[in-house]
Design a protein around this motif. Structure first.
Motif, mmCIF file in Angstrom:
data_model
loop_
_atom_site.group_PDB
_atom_site.id
_atom_site.type_symbol
_atom_site.label_atom_id
_atom_site.label_comp_id
_atom_site.label_asym_id
_atom_site.label_seq_id
_atom_site.Cartn_x
_atom_site.Cartn_y
_atom_site.Cartn_z
ATOM 1 N N LYS A 48 0.836 -1.208 0.000
ATOM 2 C CA LYS A 48 0.000 0.000 0.000
ATOM 3 C C LYS A 48 0.865 1.250 0.000
ATOM 4 C CE LYS A 48 -3.822 2.258 2.420
ATOM 5 N NZ LYS A 48 -4.760 2.193 3.574
ATOM 6 N N PHE A 49 1.950 1.219 0.794
ATOM 7 C CA PHE A 49 2.857 2.367 0.816
ATOM 8 C C PHE A 49 3.477 2.581 -0.563
ATOM 9 C CE2 PHE A 49 7.041 4.224 1.081
ATOM 10 C CZ PHE A 49 6.871 5.316 1.930
ATOM 11 N N ILE A 50 3.934 1.507 -1.186
ATOM 12 C CA ILE A 50 4.593 1.612 -2.492
ATOM 13 C C ILE A 50 3.627 2.155 -3.546
ATOM 14 C CG2 ILE A 50 5.612 0.272 -4.378
ATOM 15 C CD1 ILE A 50 6.822 -1.552 -2.195
ATOM 16 N N PHE A 51 2.401 1.636 -3.571
ATOM 17 C CA PHE A 51 1.431 2.085 -4.570
ATOM 18 C C PHE A 51 0.997 3.527 -4.307
ATOM 19 C CE2 PHE A 51 0.134 -2.623 -4.797
ATOM 20 C CZ PHE A 51 1.132 -2.865 -5.725
ATOM 21 N N LEU A 83 14.564 8.401 1.650
ATOM 22 C CA LEU A 83 15.710 9.252 1.345
ATOM 23 C C LEU A 83 15.294 10.423 0.458
ATOM 24 C CD1 LEU A 83 18.468 6.566 0.638
ATOM 25 C CD2 LEU A 83 18.329 8.103 2.617
ATOM 26 N N GLU A 84 14.331 10.183 -0.424
ATOM 27 C CA GLU A 84 13.892 11.215 -1.356
ATOM 28 C C GLU A 84 12.945 12.219 -0.710
ATOM 29 O OE1 GLU A 84 12.563 10.814 -5.851
ATOM 30 O OE2 GLU A 84 10.870 10.325 -4.536
ATOM 31 N N ASN A 85 12.059 11.738 0.152
ATOM 32 C CA ASN A 85 11.000 12.589 0.692
ATOM 33 C C ASN A 85 11.317 12.962 2.139
ATOM 34 O OD1 ASN A 85 8.549 13.642 1.721
ATOM 35 N ND2 ASN A 85 7.384 12.506 0.192
ATOM 36 N N ARG A 86 11.741 14.192 2.369
ATOM 37 C CA ARG A 86 12.144 14.605 3.716
ATOM 38 C C ARG A 86 10.975 14.620 4.695
ATOM 39 N NH1 ARG A 86 11.884 20.118 4.949
ATOM 40 N NH2 ARG A 86 13.831 19.900 6.110
ATOM 41 N N ASN A 87 9.739 14.794 4.200
ATOM 42 C CA ASN A 87 8.579 14.792 5.094
ATOM 43 C C ASN A 87 8.431 13.452 5.819
ATOM 44 O OD1 ASN A 87 7.843 17.432 4.485
ATOM 45 N ND2 ASN A 87 6.529 16.797 2.776
ATOM 46 N N LEU A 88 8.801 12.370 5.132
ATOM 47 C CA LEU A 88 8.695 11.057 5.743
ATOM 48 C C LEU A 88 9.644 10.906 6.921
ATOM 49 C CD1 LEU A 88 8.442 8.790 2.564
ATOM 50 C CD2 LEU A 88 6.627 9.233 4.229
ATOM 51 N N GLY A 176 4.137 6.502 7.826
ATOM 52 C CA GLY A 176 4.525 7.005 6.514
ATOM 53 C C GLY A 176 3.318 7.278 5.628
ATOM 54 N N LEU A 177 2.347 6.384 5.660
ATOM 55 C CA LEU A 177 1.138 6.561 4.841
ATOM 56 C C LEU A 177 0.365 7.806 5.280
ATOM 57 C CD1 LEU A 177 -0.057 2.857 4.518
ATOM 58 C CD2 LEU A 177 0.508 4.392 2.619
ATOM 59 N N GLU A 178 0.268 8.027 6.581
ATOM 60 C CA GLU A 178 -0.460 9.201 7.054
ATOM 61 C C GLU A 178 0.286 10.486 6.719
ATOM 62 O OE1 GLU A 178 -2.349 9.278 10.771
ATOM 63 O OE2 GLU A 178 -2.704 7.116 10.853
ATOM 64 N N PRO A 185 0.817 12.136 12.167
ATOM 65 C CA PRO A 185 0.112 11.181 13.032
ATOM 66 C C PRO A 185 0.790 10.976 14.383
ATOM 67 C CG PRO A 185 1.399 10.017 11.408
ATOM 68 C CD PRO A 185 1.619 11.484 11.151
ATOM 69 N N LYS A 186 0.439 11.825 15.374
ATOM 70 C CA LYS A 186 1.066 11.705 16.682
ATOM 71 C C LYS A 186 0.810 10.341 17.311
ATOM 72 C CE LYS A 186 1.495 13.906 21.201
ATOM 73 N NZ LYS A 186 1.444 12.608 21.917
ATOM 74 N N LYS A 187 -0.418 9.823 17.137
ATOM 75 C CA LYS A 187 -0.760 8.530 17.721
ATOM 76 C C LYS A 187 0.150 7.443 17.181
ATOM 77 C CE LYS A 187 -4.532 5.186 18.182
ATOM 78 N NZ LYS A 187 -5.940 4.892 17.832
ATOM 79 N N GLU A 188 0.377 7.451 15.852
ATOM 80 C CA GLU A 188 1.245 6.445 15.240
ATOM 81 C C GLU A 188 2.699 6.670 15.646
ATOM 82 O OE1 GLU A 188 0.257 3.923 13.858
ATOM 83 O OE2 GLU A 188 -1.792 4.312 13.220
ATOM 84 N N ALA A 189 3.088 7.923 15.803
ATOM 85 C CA ALA A 189 4.457 8.199 16.230
ATOM 86 C C ALA A 189 4.711 7.639 17.623
ATOM 87 C CB ALA A 189 4.712 9.706 16.212
ATOM 88 N N ASP A 190 3.727 7.802 18.506
ATOM 89 C CA ASP A 190 3.862 7.248 19.850
ATOM 90 C C ASP A 190 3.918 5.722 19.802
ATOM 91 O OD1 ASP A 190 3.817 9.778 20.896
ATOM 92 O OD2 ASP A 190 1.676 9.744 21.389
ATOM 93 N N GLU A 191 3.137 5.121 18.892
ATOM 94 C CA GLU A 191 3.140 3.658 18.758
ATOM 95 C C GLU A 191 4.497 3.175 18.291
ATOM 96 O OE1 GLU A 191 0.759 0.020 16.476
ATOM 97 O OE2 GLU A 191 0.171 2.111 16.146
ATOM 98 N N ILE A 192 5.118 3.900 17.381
ATOM 99 C CA ILE A 192 6.451 3.541 16.900
ATOM 100 C C ILE A 192 7.433 3.525 18.071
ATOM 101 C CG2 ILE A 192 8.449 4.464 15.655
ATOM 102 C CD1 ILE A 192 6.709 5.147 13.382
ATOM 103 N N ARG A 193 7.374 4.551 18.910
ATOM 104 C CA ARG A 193 8.303 4.639 20.033
ATOM 105 C C ARG A 193 8.090 3.487 21.009
ATOM 106 N NH1 ARG A 193 6.817 10.016 18.917
ATOM 107 N NH2 ARG A 193 8.575 11.292 18.261
#
Length: 226
Positions: A48-51, A83-88, A176-178, A185-193
């Motif tokens: 899904k991310f790739i597409f 590497l290409e997209n700094r927002n990610l 990344g998708l959000e 996505p703060k919620k997802e960022a917290d989940e990553i941590r």
């Protein structure tokens, strides 16, 4: 009183069908099934991310005529996109950083185990403490038209370790998708941590038990009977 010894009675349970397994086998195959379904979920969100990224007007997206098919190509595309997209790269892990090498190594580690457990010939090893491990042999291509048989061994503890890694990778990809959708996505960022911290703890526990994890992808165990 009679001196006749009563006949020994033996109760034998016959399986009702092919899925009527013993309690031990149920645990082993449950671990195998759960791990493979989690791998399928990981690949789905990676696709899904790739597409999604492929719809962007970036040099990487424009230069990709055929979307990657195997996991090696998919992982390479993922790393190139970050590497290409700094927002990610605005949403880090437990240290507020994104280590793309670690992401690549972890993806390799998970998929190496997945390929052996799905495509290999499995032998199940039961241990005295009730734990178990999977032993696998499969053929891998060395060069064109040349193959070699490779042995692989993974314990229940290592599967749990990899499941933690899969949770981390899924959270990473959802974030990344959000971000691609325009949000932070703060919620997802917290989940990553949280997942990254738990993943590191499991990794330390495995090393404390004497198991060496090769970050190149293949796990080998040097301690105990695992």
């Amino acid at each position: 009183m009679s001196d006749v010894t009563p006949a020994l009675q033996v109760s034998i349970k016959f399986p009702k069908d092919a899925l009527d397994l013993s309690e031990t086998d149920e645990k082993m195959y449950a671990a195998l099934g759960y791990f493979t379904t989690q791998c399928a979920g990981l690949e789905n969100i990676l696709d899904k991310f790739i597409f999604t990224y492929g719809k962007l007007k970036t040099p990487l997206a424009r230069g990709t005529r055929i979307f990657p098919v195997n996991m090696k190509e998919k992982t390479e595309f993922l790393i190139k996109a970050y590497l290409e997209n700094r927002n990610l790269r605005t949403c880090g892990d437990a240290d507020d950083k994104i280590n793309l090498n670690s992401i690549g190594y972890l993806m390799d580690e998970v998929w190496e185990a997945r390929n052996h457990l799905i495509h290999g010939r499995l032998y199940l090893s039961r241990h005295k403490d009730g734990d178990f491990s999977f032993n696998s042999t499969r053929y891998t291509r060395v060069i064109r038209n040349e193959y070699e048989e490779v042995a692989y061994k993974i314990s229940r503890s290592a599967i749990v370790h990899l499941l933690g890694g899969i949770s981390y990778l899924k959270a990473f990809l959802r974030t990344g998708l959000e971000i691609l959708d325009g949000g932070y996505p703060k919620k997802e960022a917290d989940e990553i941590r949280r997942n990254q911290a738990a993943f590191r703890e499991r990794r330390r526990n495995l090393l404390d038990e004497g198991r060496h994890i090769d970050t190149g992808g293949l796990m080998r165990f040097f301690a105990g009977d695992t």
